[in-house]
Design an enzyme around this catalytic site. Sequence first.
Site, short mmCIF file in Angstrom:
data_model
loop_
_atom_site.label_atom_id
_atom_site.label_comp_id
_atom_site.label_asym_id
_atom_site.label_seq_id
_atom_site.Cartn_x
_atom_site.Cartn_y
_atom_site.Cartn_z
N ASP A 327 0.05 1.40 5.26
CA ASP A 327 0.24 2.13 6.58
C ASP A 327 1.07 0.86 7.41
O ASP A 327 1.00 -0.29 7.58
CB ASP A 327 -1.03 2.15 7.34
CG ASP A 327 -1.14 2.45 8.72
OD1 ASP A 327 -0.78 3.62 8.96
OD2 ASP A 327 -1.57 1.70 9.69
N GLU A 381 5.18 3.43 4.48
CA GLU A 381 4.92 4.07 5.81
C GLU A 381 5.77 3.48 6.70
O GLU A 381 5.35 2.42 7.32
CB GLU A 381 3.68 4.52 6.50
CG GLU A 381 3.82 5.51 7.56
CD GLU A 381 3.15 5.01 8.79
OE1 GLU A 381 2.85 5.79 9.98
OE2 GLU A 381 2.83 3.71 8.86
#
Length: 668
Positions: A327, A381
């Site tokens: 993330d 991401e």
Amino acid sequence: MLDIIKKDPWLSPFRQRIEERRNHFLRKEQELTQNGKIGLSDFATGYLYFGLHKTDAGWVFREWAPNATEIYLIGTFNNWQREEAYRLTRVENGVWEIRIPLDSIRHLDLYKLFVCWEGGSGERIPAWCRRVVQDAQTHIFSAQVWEPDNPYVFRITDFKPDTSPLLIYECHVGMATAEEKVGTYNEFRENVLPRIREAGYNAIQLMAIQEHPYYGSFGYHVSNFFAPTSRCGTPDELRQLIDAAHEMGIAVIMDIVHSHAVKNECEGLARFDGTYDQYFPSDPTRRNHPLWDSFCFDYGKNEVVHFLLSNCKYWMEEYRFDGFRFDGVTSMLYYSHGLGESFTKYDDYYDGGQDSDAICYLTLANKLIHQVNPNAITIAEEVSGMPGLGLKIESGGFGFDYRMAMNIPDFWIKTIKERKDEEWSPAAIWWEMTNRRLDEKTISYVESHDQALVGDKTIIFRLIDSDMYWYMSKLMESSYRVDRGMALHKMIRLVTATTINGGYLNFMGNEFGHPEWIDFPREGNNWSHKYARRQWQLADDQNLKYHYLSDFDRAMIGLIKSVPDFQLTPVVKIWEKESDNVLAYMREKLLFVFNFNPIKSFSDYGMLVPEGEYGIVLNTDNPEFGGFGLNDDTVHHFTHRDPLYANEGKGWIRIYLPARSALVLKRL
């Protein structure tokens, strides 16, 4: 010359920066592995040394707290008192240690550290603890001893993920129940995993696994990096979930958060030993994330790299996760965290605003993960488009297997919000679906959890809006918005999923058009779980139209899986006409034809394709998927020979294309 530059000559002016980045990684790897005396995997074993461990001789506990002057182990076993028998001893390099008799601590005991430093003190949850629980009355978090007499033993020990292609079902265990509560690992295993298997997905991506004090953070404000969230059950119940997924042929990817940490001092790493710069930068402007209200790690400190790399290996070894979706990679790459940056030219990637230590850490993490498990999956991401993210390390890349195609959901939202239906551009759709670096694999998706958070809308809700409340029943007359929304929902997913070069992702429930948004319990909604759950009964009810979308999704996934290594087959554009809103392309023997025109249906619409006989294998307008059935899917289509293209083996195929529909034909 590195392959990354050979494959993209436009990177040549930045050769020095790219080589410096690679050399930084090589130097750090040599430093951490003692010039190759040990492997990177051997270095990343901090979880076996730090924290609380039960041995034949007794319990041993260790913690790294260089600024501490005194540390006591306190808990239910000593009535939370600072006793001399539970006082830690400083050994070396800021490490503290204590050894305790076996009968002094038991399974399920609660504990913390009482840390003293010059000018202050406070209770802290150990950084390496493996389980944290919250008291139901006081809401206070504590570490908990997890040493059951009969720990869970994995049945599947040789699982290998199927990545041909990777079809990811993004999940949040807590909100995966239809009840207005926090769902459990066991409920997910028993009720949701079978649905995912039936839908045809071969991987799940689990969110919010690392413990976090605020449920509404969606798991992104992590406090305890080695502890699976206790809201959903025990560590062994998580292990059982992962084992069951592997038995079903489903890989389990963890949404791991190494981009920042929660600011909480009583629960997390903040001021653990009384200083701000133990795990985080000393400079407040570097330490504080201005958008997330959290702390950013100091990736230049070896102890921090050791902590994070050990965290990666821990989840793979102790829980058998098959990989990670990292993330917030954009936030890690740049000192600006990518905020306010345009990233419209290559200079933006190499202007000196990159965090070389963070880049080095990500490269080390990818190397470690693939050392521990050569079949592991890593996904970045990342929104800026940094070149090389999905390239192998030896080629000059970062080593990720995939990068998220984050432009695609933004494109669909922008198109739905800002363009009239007759303005939907086949050229723009084709560009966005296939706009990627040819040497890097991507995960395409229409919407993830991000697009459904409160304040935003899911794709289906953007298309249908309030008509979802009144016209999704098959027992009453439909509405134009419902018919339009369902048609476009299927078309949008089909064009996104069938242009992949790596994998496809769907957030749970969105395949059947789960209504409304996601809103976790908070003060503003009176701590309600109404919007933090999945209403599976909507898709199961044959009197409602949701099952049409679910059935279509299952058929679409099945079609993709019917072609070996679908993601590797060339995507060849066949036809594109703006005035008609028609787009067509081929992959191997499959011909995909989209008519995005809202009002015009075309009879005998012609296009040049490889000569032969074609049969319809998927039709968004099929009544089985809630369509109008304007085509006869049993009719085969034959190409008509054209002397001008005979030498190319091409002929004209003529198809009936109803408005707002898509066909997939297979060359027989």
